[in-house]
Motif scaffolding. Structure first.
Motif, PDB file in Angstrom:
ATOM      1  N   LEU A 157       0.823  -1.201   0.000  1.00 27.12           N
ATOM      2  CA  LEU A 157       0.000   0.000   0.000  1.00 27.12           C
ATOM      3  C   LEU A 157       0.867   1.265   0.000  1.00 27.12           C
ATOM      4  O   LEU A 157       0.569   2.232  -0.706  1.00 27.12           O
ATOM      5  N   LEU A 158       1.938   1.261   0.759  1.00 22.46           N
ATOM      6  CA  LEU A 158       2.860   2.401   0.754  1.00 22.46           C
ATOM      7  C   LEU A 158       3.440   2.613  -0.637  1.00 22.46           C
ATOM      8  O   LEU A 158       3.580   3.749  -1.105  1.00 22.46           O
ATOM      9  N   HIS A 159       3.789   1.518  -1.278  1.00 17.22           N
ATOM     10  CA  HIS A 159       4.320   1.589  -2.647  1.00 17.22           C
ATOM     11  C   HIS A 159       3.294   2.195  -3.604  1.00 17.22           C
ATOM     12  O   HIS A 159       3.625   3.070  -4.421  1.00 17.22           O
ATOM     13  N   LEU A 160       2.029   1.772  -3.510  1.00 21.70           N
ATOM     14  CA  LEU A 160       0.990   2.305  -4.388  1.00 21.70           C
ATOM     15  C   LEU A 160       0.794   3.800  -4.166  1.00 21.70           C
ATOM     16  O   LEU A 160       0.662   4.572  -5.122  1.00 21.70           O
ATOM     17  N   LEU A 161       0.744   4.223  -2.905  1.00 21.21           N
ATOM     18  CA  LEU A 161       0.538   5.638  -2.622  1.00 21.21           C
ATOM     19  C   LEU A 161       1.746   6.477  -3.014  1.00 21.21           C
ATOM     20  O   LEU A 161       1.604   7.642  -3.382  1.00 21.21           O
ATOM     21  N   ASP A 162       2.913   5.899  -2.953  1.00 26.61           N
ATOM     22  CA  ASP A 162       4.103   6.603  -3.398  1.00 26.61           C
ATOM     23  C   ASP A 162       4.032   6.853  -4.901  1.00 26.61           C
ATOM     24  O   ASP A 162       4.405   7.926  -5.389  1.00 26.61           O
ATOM     25  N   GLU A 163       3.543   5.881  -5.632  1.00 32.74           N
ATOM     26  CA  GLU A 163       3.473   5.994  -7.089  1.00 32.74           C
ATOM     27  C   GLU A 163       2.256   6.774  -7.552  1.00 32.74           C
ATOM     28  O   GLU A 163       2.332   7.564  -8.496  1.00 32.74           O
ATOM     29  N   HIS A 164       1.095   6.572  -6.888  1.00 30.49           N
ATOM     30  CA  HIS A 164      -0.168   7.119  -7.401  1.00 30.49           C
ATOM     31  C   HIS A 164      -0.758   8.219  -6.524  1.00 30.49           C
ATOM     32  O   HIS A 164      -1.865   8.670  -6.784  1.00 30.49           O
ATOM     33  N   GLN A 165      -0.070   8.596  -5.471  1.00 33.37           N
ATOM     34  CA  GLN A 165      -0.303   9.800  -4.674  1.00 33.37           C
ATOM     35  C   GLN A 165      -1.491   9.731  -3.725  1.00 33.37           C
ATOM     36  O   GLN A 165      -1.358  10.087  -2.553  1.00 33.37           O
ATOM     37  N   VAL A 166      -2.660   9.318  -4.186  1.00 37.31           N
ATOM     38  CA  VAL A 166      -3.836   9.396  -3.329  1.00 37.31           C
ATOM     39  C   VAL A 166      -4.831   8.302  -3.702  1.00 37.31           C
ATOM     40  O   VAL A 166      -5.038   8.003  -4.884  1.00 37.31           O
ATOM     41  N   LEU A 167      -5.442   7.693  -2.681  1.00 41.70           N
ATOM     42  CA  LEU A 167      -6.486   6.689  -2.864  1.00 41.70           C
ATOM     43  C   LEU A 167      -7.546   6.908  -1.799  1.00 41.70           C
ATOM     44  O   LEU A 167      -7.231   7.255  -0.655  1.00 41.70           O
ATOM     45  N   THR A 168      -8.800   6.698  -2.141  1.00 38.61           N
ATOM     46  CA  THR A 168      -9.869   6.812  -1.155  1.00 38.61           C
ATOM     47  C   THR A 168      -9.968   5.531  -0.333  1.00 38.61           C
ATOM     48  O   THR A 168      -9.407   4.494  -0.702  1.00 38.61           O
ATOM     49  N   THR A 169     -10.702   5.610   0.770  1.00 38.81           N
ATOM     50  CA  THR A 169     -10.881   4.429   1.613  1.00 38.81           C
ATOM     51  C   THR A 169     -11.483   3.286   0.811  1.00 38.81           C
ATOM     52  O   THR A 169     -11.033   2.134   0.902  1.00 38.81           O
TER      53      THR A 169
ATOM     54  N   SER B  75      -3.577  18.233  -1.862  1.00 30.91           N
ATOM     55  CA  SER B  75      -4.952  18.329  -1.378  1.00 30.91           C
ATOM     56  C   SER B  75      -5.697  19.511  -1.994  1.00 30.91           C
ATOM     57  O   SER B  75      -6.922  19.463  -2.161  1.00 30.91           O
ATOM     58  N   ALA B  76      -4.954  20.583  -2.335  1.00 28.88           N
ATOM     59  CA  ALA B  76      -5.577  21.773  -2.907  1.00 28.88           C
ATOM     60  C   ALA B  76      -5.521  21.808  -4.428  1.00 28.88           C
ATOM     61  O   ALA B  76      -6.008  22.760  -5.043  1.00 28.88           O
ATOM     62  N   SER B  77      -4.964  20.770  -5.040  1.00 23.35           N
ATOM     63  CA  SER B  77      -4.772  20.775  -6.484  1.00 23.35           C
ATOM     64  C   SER B  77      -6.106  20.738  -7.231  1.00 23.35           C
ATOM     65  O   SER B  77      -6.997  19.953  -6.889  1.00 23.35           O
ATOM     66  N   PRO B  78      -6.271  21.551  -8.270  1.00 22.38           N
ATOM     67  CA  PRO B  78      -7.499  21.483  -9.074  1.00 22.38           C
ATOM     68  C   PRO B  78      -7.617  20.186  -9.874  1.00 22.38           C
ATOM     69  O   PRO B  78      -8.689  19.883 -10.399  1.00 22.38           O
ATOM     70  N   THR B  79      -6.526  19.417  -9.963  1.00 22.41           N
ATOM     71  CA  THR B  79      -6.561  18.152 -10.701  1.00 22.41           C
ATOM     72  C   THR B  79      -6.758  16.941  -9.767  1.00 22.41           C
ATOM     73  O   THR B  79      -6.647  15.806 -10.225  1.00 22.41           O
ATOM     74  N   LEU B  80      -7.055  17.195  -8.501  1.00 20.52           N
ATOM     75  CA  LEU B  80      -7.215  16.091  -7.552  1.00 20.52           C
ATOM     76  C   LEU B  80      -8.330  15.142  -7.989  1.00 20.52           C
ATOM     77  O   LEU B  80      -8.161  13.916  -7.964  1.00 20.52           O
ATOM     78  N   THR B  81      -9.477  15.681  -8.379  1.00 28.25           N
ATOM     79  CA  THR B  81     -10.602  14.838  -8.797  1.00 28.25           C
ATOM     80  C   THR B  81     -10.231  13.986 -10.001  1.00 28.25           C
ATOM     81  O   THR B  81     -10.601  12.810 -10.096  1.00 28.25           O
ATOM     82  N   HIS B  82      -9.488  14.580 -10.921  1.00 27.77           N
ATOM     83  CA  HIS B  82      -9.041  13.831 -12.097  1.00 27.77           C
ATOM     84  C   HIS B  82      -8.098  12.703 -11.699  1.00 27.77           C
ATOM     85  O   HIS B  82      -8.208  11.574 -12.198  1.00 27.77           O
ATOM     86  N   LEU B  83      -7.186  12.974 -10.773  1.00 31.83           N
ATOM     87  CA  LEU B  83      -6.243  11.958 -10.320  1.00 31.83           C
ATOM     88  C   LEU B  83      -6.970  10.795  -9.661  1.00 31.83           C
ATOM     89  O   LEU B  83      -6.651   9.623  -9.916  1.00 31.83           O
ATOM     90  N   VAL B  84      -7.959  11.087  -8.834  1.00 35.35           N
ATOM     91  CA  VAL B  84      -8.732  10.029  -8.186  1.00 35.35           C
ATOM     92  C   VAL B  84      -9.490   9.210  -9.232  1.00 35.35           C
ATOM     93  O   VAL B  84      -9.595   7.979  -9.123  1.00 35.35           O
ATOM     94  N   ALA B  85     -10.003   9.869 -10.272  1.00 37.83           N
ATOM     95  CA  ALA B  85     -10.717   9.158 -11.335  1.00 37.83           C
ATOM     96  C   ALA B  85      -9.781   8.238 -12.110  1.00 37.83           C
ATOM     97  O   ALA B  85     -10.152   7.102 -12.443  1.00 37.83           O
ATOM     98  N   VAL B  86      -8.584   8.701 -12.409  1.00 36.34           N
ATOM     99  CA  VAL B  86      -7.592   7.861 -13.095  1.00 36.34           C
ATOM    100  C   VAL B  86      -7.290   6.629 -12.252  1.00 36.34           C
ATOM    101  O   VAL B  86      -7.272   5.493 -12.754  1.00 36.34           O
ATOM    102  N   ASN B  87      -7.049   6.841 -10.961  1.00 35.53           N
ATOM    103  CA  ASN B  87      -6.765   5.710 -10.084  1.00 35.53           C
ATOM    104  C   ASN B  87      -7.957   4.766  -9.983  1.00 35.53           C
ATOM    105  O   ASN B  87      -7.783   3.548  -9.860  1.00 35.53           O
ATOM    106  N   GLU B  88      -9.164   5.321 -10.059  1.00 33.11           N
ATOM    107  CA  GLU B  88     -10.366   4.489 -10.007  1.00 33.11           C
ATOM    108  C   GLU B  88     -10.404   3.507 -11.174  1.00 33.11           C
ATOM    109  O   GLU B  88     -10.807   2.345 -11.012  1.00 33.11           O
ATOM    110  N   PHE B  89      -9.984   3.951 -12.338  1.00 31.60           N
ATOM    111  CA  PHE B  89      -9.945   3.072 -13.510  1.00 31.60           C
ATOM    112  C   PHE B  89      -9.101   1.828 -13.213  1.00 31.60           C
ATOM    113  O   PHE B  89      -9.528   0.690 -13.455  1.00 31.60           O
TER     114      PHE B  89
END
Length: 296
Positions: free
Chosen positions: A20-32, A108-122
């Motif tokens: 999990l640490l490895h994933l967050l290091d590479e992909h920055q953010v994941l939801t619960t 956390s304040a990035s305007p691309t945060l929602t996009h990043l979460v969507a990419v990770n969701e894929f």
């Protein structure tokens, strides 16, 4: 946290924690919910473990209020100890507390945060599908930054290798949230064609689009072109592991493994080759490309 105190955390780390640490290091953010589908079977077990990792400063989290009341999901990131641990794993300089906090604030304040979460969701959906099927696997999950470093000439939102039975296909993801014009989306295909000319793989470009009429409009534009690379489209409300991909040169939706995919030739610009051999499953990789199933 000093290096000595960080060493004291090691007895508490499981293989799944390190993954999990490895994933967050590479992909920055994941939801619960994304972490639950990636690495846990029981939701409550996931929640408890995340709180424990936060108490060790390996993880941190944030969330925002909803306009209609309540809160958005928790977004999990590396804590200071987790960032320093991953810096040691990847042989990067260890961050200071100040630099770590500034990076977290920017994310956390990035305007691309929602996009990043969507990419990770894929990719979470693909990995979750592979967890429940014996003959499928997500063999590579590269972030935009990793793909740009490896392929040099393209900057997809993500890159992956997907295997079903005995066939492995590569793909480049373009996750669209309806904020770019269709001509700008289509113009991105030129860079992928350039990658092929330079010896790189000829992978399908996947446009993952918001539900509604945007997919039909993009398909109409694509079908009027002489496409330089394979292209397929689907919408965010579909399962990327299912037969939901509509090729721009066909009328039937197909699975990922039915799309044309060429891993390219042995060339310095093609990371699929190592020492003269095709290496799709990371046997010689030291970068965080392979996506395995963690043990608990």
């Amino acid at each position: 946290m000093s290096t000595y105190n960080l060493l004291l955390i090691y007895p508490h780390l499981t293989d799944r924690d390190r993954w999990l640490l490895h994933l967050l290091d590479e992909h920055q953010v994941l939801t619960t919910d994304q972490i639950h589908r990636l690495a846990f079977r029981a939701e409550r077990t996931c929640q408890i473990r995340l709180v424990e990792l936060r108490a060790l400063d390996l993880l941190d989290r944030f969330r925002f209020a909803r306009a209609d009341g309540g809160s958005h999901p928790w977004h999990w990131v590396l804590g200071l100890a987790g960032t320093r641990f991953q810096a040691a794993v990847t042989r990067r300089p260890s961050p200071t507390e100040r630099s770590h906090r500034e990076r977290l604030l920017r994310l956390s304040a990035s305007p691309t945060l929602t996009h990043l979460v969507a990419v990770n969701e894929f990719f979470v959906r693909l990995h979750h599908a592979a967890r429940t099927s014996a003959d499928t696997s997500l063999d590579r999950w590269w972030s935009e930054a990793m793909a740009a470093r490896q392929f040099l000439t393209v900057h997809p939102d993500g890159h992956g290798l997907w295997t079903t039975a005995a066939r492995t296909v590569g793909f480049f993801l373009e996750c669209d949230r309806g904020t770019e014009s269709l001509p700008r989306l289509v113009a991105k295909l030129g860079r992928y064609a350039d990658l092929v000319r330079r010896g790189g793989p000829r992978y399908p470009v996947l446009f993952w689009l918001p539900p509604g009429g945007r997919e039909a409009h993009l398909q109409h534009a694509l079908r009027r072109m002489d496409l330089p690379v394979p292209v397929a489209t689907a919408t965010h409300d579909t399962d990327p592991a299912a037969a939901g991909w509509l090729p721009a040169d066909a009328w039937r939706r197909v699975n990922l493994t039915e799309l044309p995919s060429d891993h390219g030739r042995d060339h310095p610009r093609n990371p699929n080759w190592r020492d003269g051999e095709l290496d799709l499953h990371g046997r010689g990789e030291t970068n965080p490309g392979a996506v395995g199933e963690p043990s608990g």
